[in-house]
Design a protein around this motif. Structure first.
Motif, PDB file in Angstrom:
ATOM      1  N   ILE A 191       0.855  -1.184   0.000  1.00  0.00           N
ATOM      2  CA  ILE A 191       0.000   0.000   0.000  1.00  0.00           C
ATOM      3  C   ILE A 191       0.883   1.224   0.000  1.00  0.00           C
ATOM      4  CG2 ILE A 191      -1.719   1.312   1.290  1.00  0.00           C
ATOM      5  CD1 ILE A 191      -2.818  -1.253   2.326  1.00  0.00           C
ATOM      6  N   PRO A 192       0.802   2.066  -1.024  1.00  0.00           N
ATOM      7  CA  PRO A 192       1.691   3.230  -1.090  1.00  0.00           C
ATOM      8  C   PRO A 192       1.321   4.279  -0.063  1.00  0.00           C
ATOM      9  CG  PRO A 192       0.099   3.288  -2.855  1.00  0.00           C
ATOM     10  CD  PRO A 192      -0.093   1.973  -2.160  1.00  0.00           C
ATOM     11  N   THR A 193       2.294   5.092   0.301  1.00  0.00           N
ATOM     12  CA  THR A 193       2.068   6.195   1.231  1.00  0.00           C
ATOM     13  C   THR A 193       1.779   7.458   0.444  1.00  0.00           C
ATOM     14  OG1 THR A 193       4.433   6.645   1.242  1.00  0.00           O
ATOM     15  CG2 THR A 193       3.571   5.211   2.973  1.00  0.00           C
ATOM     16  N   PRO A 194       1.059   8.428   1.045  1.00  0.00           N
ATOM     17  CA  PRO A 194       0.740   9.661   0.326  1.00  0.00           C
ATOM     18  C   PRO A 194       1.991  10.462   0.016  1.00  0.00           C
ATOM     19  CG  PRO A 194      -0.660   9.361   2.254  1.00  0.00           C
ATOM     20  CD  PRO A 194       0.432   8.353   2.344  1.00  0.00           C
ATOM     21  N   LEU A 195       1.932  11.180  -1.085  1.00  0.00           N
ATOM     22  CA  LEU A 195       3.038  12.066  -1.433  1.00  0.00           C
ATOM     23  C   LEU A 195       3.043  13.263  -0.486  1.00  0.00           C
ATOM     24  CD1 LEU A 195       2.908  12.078  -5.316  1.00  0.00           C
ATOM     25  CD2 LEU A 195       4.385  10.750  -3.819  1.00  0.00           C
ATOM     26  N   PRO A 196       4.203  13.673  -0.008  1.00  0.00           N
ATOM     27  CA  PRO A 196       4.241  14.746   0.996  1.00  0.00           C
ATOM     28  C   PRO A 196       3.952  16.120   0.443  1.00  0.00           C
ATOM     29  CG  PRO A 196       6.458  14.081   0.390  1.00  0.00           C
ATOM     30  CD  PRO A 196       5.530  13.121  -0.302  1.00  0.00           C
ATOM     31  N   THR A 197       3.945  16.290  -0.866  1.00  0.00           N
ATOM     32  CA  THR A 197       3.740  17.623  -1.442  1.00  0.00           C
ATOM     33  C   THR A 197       2.276  17.968  -1.608  1.00  0.00           C
ATOM     34  OG1 THR A 197       3.891  16.677  -3.661  1.00  0.00           O
ATOM     35  CG2 THR A 197       5.927  17.518  -2.678  1.00  0.00           C
ATOM     36  N   ALA A 198       1.369  17.088  -1.216  1.00  0.00           N
ATOM     37  CA  ALA A 198      -0.059  17.346  -1.419  1.00  0.00           C
ATOM     38  C   ALA A 198      -0.535  18.461  -0.507  1.00  0.00           C
ATOM     39  CB  ALA A 198      -0.866  16.091  -1.169  1.00  0.00           C
ATOM     40  N   GLY A 199      -1.293  19.370  -1.065  1.00  0.00           N
ATOM     41  CA  GLY A 199      -1.881  20.428  -0.260  1.00  0.00           C
ATOM     42  C   GLY A 199      -3.261  20.090   0.242  1.00  0.00           C
ATOM     43  N   TYR A 200      -3.830  18.930  -0.192  1.00  0.00           N
ATOM     44  CA  TYR A 200      -5.163  18.510   0.198  1.00  0.00           C
ATOM     45  C   TYR A 200      -5.053  17.264   1.057  1.00  0.00           C
ATOM     46  CZ  TYR A 200      -7.814  21.646  -2.803  1.00  0.00           C
ATOM     47  OH  TYR A 200      -8.390  22.759  -3.361  1.00  0.00           O
ATOM     48  N   PRO A 201      -6.074  16.949   1.886  1.00  0.00           N
ATOM     49  CA  PRO A 201      -6.035  15.711   2.656  1.00  0.00           C
ATOM     50  C   PRO A 201      -5.932  14.509   1.738  1.00  0.00           C
ATOM     51  CG  PRO A 201      -7.823  17.145   3.382  1.00  0.00           C
ATOM     52  CD  PRO A 201      -7.271  17.729   2.122  1.00  0.00           C
ATOM     53  N   MET A 202      -5.056  13.583   2.099  1.00  0.00           N
ATOM     54  CA  MET A 202      -4.844  12.391   1.283  1.00  0.00           C
ATOM     55  C   MET A 202      -5.668  11.241   1.835  1.00  0.00           C
ATOM     56  SD  MET A 202      -2.828  13.584  -0.910  1.00  0.00           S
ATOM     57  CE  MET A 202      -2.357  12.078  -1.736  1.00  0.00           C
ATOM     58  N   PHE A 203      -5.983  10.294   1.001  1.00  0.00           N
ATOM     59  CA  PHE A 203      -6.757   9.141   1.412  1.00  0.00           C
ATOM     60  C   PHE A 203      -6.325   7.951   0.582  1.00  0.00           C
ATOM     61  CE2 PHE A 203      -9.428   8.985  -2.341  1.00  0.00           C
ATOM     62  CZ  PHE A 203      -9.371  10.278  -2.800  1.00  0.00           C
ATOM     63  N   THR A 204      -6.613   6.773   1.103  1.00  0.00           N
ATOM     64  CA  THR A 204      -6.331   5.529   0.403  1.00  0.00           C
ATOM     65  C   THR A 204      -7.617   4.739   0.288  1.00  0.00           C
ATOM     66  OG1 THR A 204      -4.101   5.478   1.291  1.00  0.00           O
ATOM     67  CG2 THR A 204      -4.971   3.422   0.419  1.00  0.00           C
ATOM     68  N   GLY A 205      -7.922   4.227  -0.864  1.00  0.00           N
ATOM     69  CA  GLY A 205      -9.131   3.445  -1.050  1.00  0.00           C
ATOM     70  C   GLY A 205     -10.151   4.209  -1.869  1.00  0.00           C
ATOM     71  N   THR A 206     -11.309   3.649  -2.017  1.00  0.00           N
ATOM     72  CA  THR A 206     -12.358   4.237  -2.839  1.00  0.00           C
ATOM     73  C   THR A 206     -13.428   4.845  -1.968  1.00  0.00           C
ATOM     74  OG1 THR A 206     -13.553   2.153  -2.885  1.00  0.00           O
ATOM     75  CG2 THR A 206     -11.945   2.524  -4.633  1.00  0.00           C
ATOM     76  N   GLY A 207     -14.182   5.766  -2.542  1.00  0.00           N
ATOM     77  CA  GLY A 207     -15.309   6.324  -1.821  1.00  0.00           C
ATOM     78  C   GLY A 207     -16.412   5.307  -1.668  1.00  0.00           C
ATOM     79  N   GLU A 208     -17.157   5.464  -0.606  1.00  0.00           N
ATOM     80  CA  GLU A 208     -18.246   4.528  -0.322  1.00  0.00           C
ATOM     81  C   GLU A 208     -19.410   4.771  -1.275  1.00  0.00           C
ATOM     82  OE1 GLU A 208     -21.534   3.749   3.220  1.00  0.00           O
ATOM     83  OE2 GLU A 208     -19.881   5.158   3.493  1.00  0.00           O
ATOM     84  N   GLY A 209     -19.849   3.739  -1.978  1.00  0.00           N
ATOM     85  CA  GLY A 209     -20.981   3.855  -2.875  1.00  0.00           C
ATOM     86  C   GLY A 209     -22.241   3.331  -2.218  1.00  0.00           C
ATOM     87  N   ARG A 210     -23.375   3.939  -2.495  1.00  0.00           N
ATOM     88  CA  ARG A 210     -24.626   3.483  -1.908  1.00  0.00           C
ATOM     89  C   ARG A 210     -25.778   3.937  -2.776  1.00  0.00           C
ATOM     90  NH1 ARG A 210     -26.718   7.171   3.123  1.00  0.00           N
ATOM     91  NH2 ARG A 210     -26.676   9.174   2.076  1.00  0.00           N
ATOM     92  N   SER A 211     -26.924   3.378  -2.512  1.00  0.00           N
ATOM     93  CA  SER A 211     -28.156   3.736  -3.202  1.00  0.00           C
ATOM     94  C   SER A 211     -29.117   4.331  -2.199  1.00  0.00           C
ATOM     95  CB  SER A 211     -28.781   2.508  -3.877  1.00  0.00           C
ATOM     96  OG  SER A 211     -27.898   1.983  -4.850  1.00  0.00           O
ATOM     97  N   GLN A 212     -29.799   5.382  -2.597  1.00  0.00           N
ATOM     98  CA  GLN A 212     -30.758   6.055  -1.739  1.00  0.00           C
ATOM     99  C   GLN A 212     -32.147   5.944  -2.351  1.00  0.00           C
ATOM    100  OE1 GLN A 212     -29.739  10.092  -0.765  1.00  0.00           O
ATOM    101  NE2 GLN A 212     -27.565   9.640  -0.591  1.00  0.00           N
ATOM    102  N   LEU A 213     -33.128   5.716  -1.484  1.00  0.00           N
ATOM    103  CA  LEU A 213     -34.524   5.663  -1.902  1.00  0.00           C
ATOM    104  C   LEU A 213     -35.276   6.689  -1.061  1.00  0.00           C
ATOM    105  CD1 LEU A 213     -36.119   3.905  -3.942  1.00  0.00           C
ATOM    106  CD2 LEU A 213     -36.976   2.622  -2.003  1.00  0.00           C
ATOM    107  N   ILE A 214     -35.616   7.823  -1.666  1.00  0.00           N
ATOM    108  CA  ILE A 214     -36.307   8.897  -0.972  1.00  0.00           C
ATOM    109  C   ILE A 214     -37.786   8.810  -1.332  1.00  0.00           C
ATOM    110  CG2 ILE A 214     -36.404  11.376  -0.592  1.00  0.00           C
ATOM    111  CD1 ILE A 214     -33.562  11.560  -1.643  1.00  0.00           C
ATOM    112  N   ARG A 215     -38.603   8.415  -0.362  1.00  0.00           N
ATOM    113  CA  ARG A 215     -40.025   8.224  -0.612  1.00  0.00           C
ATOM    114  C   ARG A 215     -40.816   9.489  -0.281  1.00  0.00           C
ATOM    115  NH1 ARG A 215     -41.250   3.248   3.171  1.00  0.00           N
ATOM    116  NH2 ARG A 215     -40.367   4.782   4.598  1.00  0.00           N
ATOM    117  N   LEU A 216     -41.910   9.665  -1.002  1.00  0.00           N
ATOM    118  CA  LEU A 216     -42.773  10.816  -0.734  1.00  0.00           C
ATOM    119  C   LEU A 216     -43.371  10.717   0.670  1.00  0.00           C
ATOM    120  CD1 LEU A 216     -44.079  13.402  -1.808  1.00  0.00           C
ATOM    121  CD2 LEU A 216     -45.945  12.010  -2.704  1.00  0.00           C
ATOM    122  N   ARG A 217     -43.660   9.521   1.139  1.00  0.00           N
ATOM    123  CA  ARG A 217     -44.230   9.368   2.471  1.00  0.00           C
ATOM    124  C   ARG A 217     -43.231   9.759   3.560  1.00  0.00           C
ATOM    125  NH1 ARG A 217     -44.432   3.805   1.120  1.00  0.00           N
ATOM    126  NH2 ARG A 217     -46.695   3.989   1.193  1.00  0.00           N
TER     127      ARG A 217
END
Length: 924
Positions: A191-217
């Protein structure tokens, strides 16, 4: 023949020269590509391979600044180390990109096994960054990235992906890198380590995917009703601030009247004023139907408005001039829903983002946030967990919240962890510092999730940290922070922020944004929600009063005389106000003598007391009509017509008076415990050894109470059954299983329904004479309830119950007991108290729940609490004892009549005597 051969040879020669040059240009980057920021395409969840490509025609999801290092899907390219574990300074040898470890499913706590990396290659171990401090910079790496072969470009998918499916990102399968020396797992890649020159927060892995069901009720309690030849209405909904939308569609379920089916019509759907679909209504479709539209996710924002516009066929140009025809209607059914496929974007480990990512006020879905507590937690630790649960219950709001509890391990996803005495769960580094602390760290069980750590050496420090989070969470910054803020002063009775004050009029502008009170179309329905104290007593006033100012636009096409505003309270009409009321003679004279603006006119609307509940909804339906010469299809719409935010609701002439026990008040607003919003007069009584489900039931109740008051409770107490005498001066909530909570048996004789393994016995209730002598309770149910019958029909099955009675330890204090035979039923009972649809069934002094079905029972024995003015008390008693009051009135009339008759006869006799010439004298 020869000329044809020459032409073919020339064409072949040109093709041989041009084709390689075009291919070379296709492989070269476009002009200016070096200055363009890299584009991040979130890969699919659980993808076993890194997907990397930068296609020329793929529409980016979002862009990062040019200063952000070029790292596809959170993977950094790290040069190999030499034999001494040092990275070379020169160019790295050619090597393909490494492949990340597959992500675990979102609902499975699969630990991620770290790879073996030489110690010299590891960055120095650091904990979360404290508030006001910065992490020391790692020396920059001068090694150049390994050259990568040109990746084949894959065309993006055309159109919008199918619902629920993430778009397939073009990818290149990376070749695994050989494991480092000493690694015993050749199948796991470094697992590689973040590059130290990044000005933004670094992360490893993918974003969490999900499905939403918004009901009128979930947005409103009933169907959306469109009435008339031209009608329009809508609802608002929100989405999480850290969601990136991948796909979206709406499933529309609707019904309409026979008049619409006969004349045909059209139903149009708009999202944020952009059309997303149209449905033709008529005989061909039928009175009930469903339609689905797929729309681009780019139309969505954090705050959204979904609008429905109905027009009868052929009436579009004249519908705005016609009176509303109640035989023409369309209903948008509660089964209508919006489906969203989203990708969760990562956040840095920073407390300033709180309450995100653990809870988002804009999230349209109920909150489920796990808690991790030490094994066999003492009451003080449970009390600290309750403060945190109240904080997140307040953030979740009316959507509801549940807090699963576990004592060992770490759950997948975001969670709250209470750390006492330095006993950190496996995989979590110790937080530096001393005393109460709050920290946010990555979850080792799911690398794209976070853990909120509440840290202290003992229960007192945990309570201090939890109290700081609940009352001063906005002051926390950094990866971790000391948390020892003092609690605010105790609150006064009935000062809950979400309750309308009963000592002054309240402006509508305090309850809703001014823009939400405007009528933007012919038919529009702005809505205001507000809460009241559950024990309001209105007496002879019959309700509250709303002083309504209607702001009228100067648009020339509006026929003010035929336009009006309907006021609905909890789906029932309580007022109809014309835009230009027909004034009476005296009012016209006043207008002539003292001219003023139409906006200065005030209309009074009575809010009946029997329609006011703990949670209330006010709907203002604008029905604007146009003049005869207006073209309905070319109107210049204006949002200047609406309700003035300076309109007021006055509940100041009321009293606080109610009868107890009454489980309806507890289920709807946690009353009487929430009389003090910080629960300073409340204590929870738990078993000596609390199971996780028992603690979860308590946390769920605290989340519900925080939502009803608008304050995270911090001054309640938690005690075990053996020390219940220490909290005898408080109102008590007893929670537990029959096998672990001894008070359920010791105080069970106070229940109005007795349930054993072989029988069910209902309490005797009041006799006929007692019922005649007891004053009437306007909040009491109309019948005794069917809980005993339901319990007899399910004898021997698991069940849960809710009961209320006056405390055996203090006659002036109330007890509510939440008991069950099985842990799952106890959690189900606590969840039902947060569901508005189920809460309506909770009444009386006993509630029985089994198999998802519940019934109540009331013994009729109650005690009235509160004070009434003397005139209101006389009126209330007269209304309670109508026959006695009638007899008393008759007796008073008879006594008054006899007194008048005797006095009149005596007076007449004296006058006659004085009128005689020789009045007789009395002789002895």
């Amino acid at each position: 023949m020869r000329s044809a051969t020459v032409r073919h040879a020339v064409m072949a020669l040109v093709f041989a020269i041009v084709a390689p040059a075009a291919a070379q240009r296709a492989l070269d980057p476009p002009a200016g590509a070096g200055s363009q920021p890299p584009t991040f395409f979130p890969p699919q969840a659980n993808s076993p391979q890194v997907q990397l490509s930068q296609p020329a025609q793929l529409t980016p999801k979002f862009e990062l600044p040019s200063s952000f290092p070029s790292i596809p899907s959170g993977v950094a390219v790290i040069p190999p180390t030499d034999s001494q574990g040092q990275r070379p300074l020169g160019p790295a040898p050619s090597a393909p990109l490494p492949t990340t470890t597959p992500m675990p499913p979102a609902n499975v706590a699969t630990p991620v096994v770290p790879p073996t990396i030489p110690p010299a290659a590891l960055p120095p171990a650091t904990g979360p960054v404290p508030a006001g401090a910065q992490r020391p910079q790692t020396p920059p790496v001068a090694a150049a990235p390994a050259p990568i072969a040109p990746a084949p470009t894959v065309a993006p998918p055309a159109g919008i992906p199918a619902a629920g499916m993430a778009p397939a990102a073009p990818s290149v399968t990376a070749t695994p890198v050989p494991p480092a020396a000493g690694s015993g797992r050749p199948d796991i890649l470094p697992i590689p380590t973040p590059l130290p020159t990044a000005g933004y927060p670094m992360f490893t892995g993918t974003g969490e995917g999900r499905s939403q069901l918004i009901r009128l009720r979930d947005i409103r309690s009933g169907a959306l009703h469109l009435e008339g030849a031209a009608a329009e209405s809508g609802v608002t909904f929100t989405t999480r601030q850290d969601d990136a939308f991948v796909a979206a569609r709406i499933s529309l379920v609707f019904s309409y009247s026979n008049a619409v089916a006969r004349d045909d019509g059209e139903l149009a759907v708009f999202l944020n004023n952009e059309p997303i679909g149209t449905v033709a209504l008529g005989k061909a479709r039928g009175p009930k139907a469903r339609a689905e539209f797929t729309f681009t996710p780019a139309l969505l924002s954090t705050d959204n408005r979904l609008q429905f516009r109905f027009t009868l066929k052929g009436q579009g140009a004249t519908a705005c001039k016609l009176e509303r025809d109640k035989s023409i209607w369309v209903n948008i059914e509660p089964a209508t829903f919006i489906f969203l496929s989203t990708t969760r974007l990562p956040l840095a480990d920073d407390l300033s983002f709180l309450p995100r990512p653990f809870a988002d006020p804009k999230d349209p879905l109920p909150l489920s946030l796990p808690f991790v507590l030490p094994a066999n937690p003492e009451p003080g630790v449970i009390q600290a967990a309750g403060m945190v649960a109240g904080y997140f219950g307040l953030i979740a709001g009316a959507k509801g919240a549940t807090f699963p509890v576990q004592y060992t391990g770490l759950p997948a996803g975001n969670a709250v962890v209470l750390v006492a005495g330095g006993n950190y769960p496996a995989g979590i580094a110790a937080i530096p510092g001393q005393g109460p602390r709050v920290a946010v760290v990555a979850n080792p069980s799911q690398v794209d999730s976070k853990l909120l750590l509440i840290v202290g050496e003992n229960a007192e420090e945990l309570q201090a940290a939890a109290g700081t989070l609940a009352t001063a969470g906005a002051r926390l910054t950094g990866g971790w922070s000391a948390a020892s803020e003092p609690l605010p002063p105790p609150r006064q009775a009935y000062d809950a922020p979400k309750w309308i004050p009963s000592n002054r009029p309240v402006r509508l502008g305090e309850l809703a944004d001014g823009g939400a009170l405007s009528g933007r179309r012919l038919i529009d329905s702005p809505q205001i929600s507000f809460r009241t104290a559950p024990d309001l007593f209105f007496g002879a006033l019959s309700g509250g009063t709303m002083y309504l100012h209607i702001r009228r636009a100067d648009d020339s096409w509006i026929d003010a005389g035929n336009s009006r505003v309907f006021v609905d309270l909890n789906r029932k009409v309580v007022g109809e106000i014309p835009l230009e009321p027909k004034l009476k003679v005296l009012s016209r004279l006043k207008e002539w003598l003292f001219p003023g603006k139409a906006d200065d006119r005030v209309s009074q609307v009575l809010l009946p007391g029997f329609q006011l509940a703990s949670q209330n909804h006010l709907d203002f339906m604008f029905e604007l009509r146009a003049k005869a010469d207006a073209d309905c299809e070319m109107l210049d719409w204006s949002d200047r017509t609406g309700i003035d935010p300076n309109s007021t609701i006055d509940l100041s002439r009321v009293a606080h008076f109610a009868a107890f026990p009454n489980l309806a008040l507890f289920a709807n607003a946690g009353f009487p415990f929430t009389r003090y919003a910080d629960l300073s007069s409340t204590a929870f009584v738990m078993p000596e050894t609390s199971a996780s489900e028992e603690v979860q039931a308590m946390l769920n109740l605290l989340g519900m109470m925080a939502d009803s008051t608008g304050v995270a409770p911090t001054r309640f107490k938690v005690a075990d059954a053996a020390r219940v005498d220490e909290v005898a001066d408080r109102d008590l909530i007893v929670i537990g299983l029959q096998s672990s909570q001894p008070l359920l048996k010791e105080w069970g004789a106070n229940n109005s329904v007795q349930i054993t393994s072989a029988s069910v016995t209902a309490g005797p209730g009041l006799t006929f004479l007692q019922r005649q002598l007891q004053p009437v309770d306007p909040r009491a149910p109309y019948y005794r309830g069917a809980a005993p019958e339901l319990a007899k029909a399910n004898l021997g099955k698991p069940y849960a119950y809710l009961t209320s009675f006056w405390s055996p330890l203090n006659a002036d204090r109330l007890v509510v007991m939440v008991g069950s035979t099985q842990p799952a039923n106890l959690v189900e009972m606590s969840n039902q108290l947060g569901d508005p649809e189920q809460v309506a069934n909770v009444q009386g002094d006993f509630y029985y729940l089994t198999g998802g079905k519940g019934e109540f029972y009331t013994s009729g024995i109650r005690k009235f609490v509160g004070g009434l003015p003397i005139w209101w008390r006389i009126q209330w008693l007269a209304g309670s004892f109508e026959l006695a009051a009638f007899i008393c009135v008759i007796c008073v009339i008879l006594i008054f009549a006899v007194t008048i008759e005797r006095f009149s006869a005596h007076r007449a006799n004296r006058i006659l005597v004085r009128g005689l010439p020789n009045p007789p004298t009395e002789t002895v």
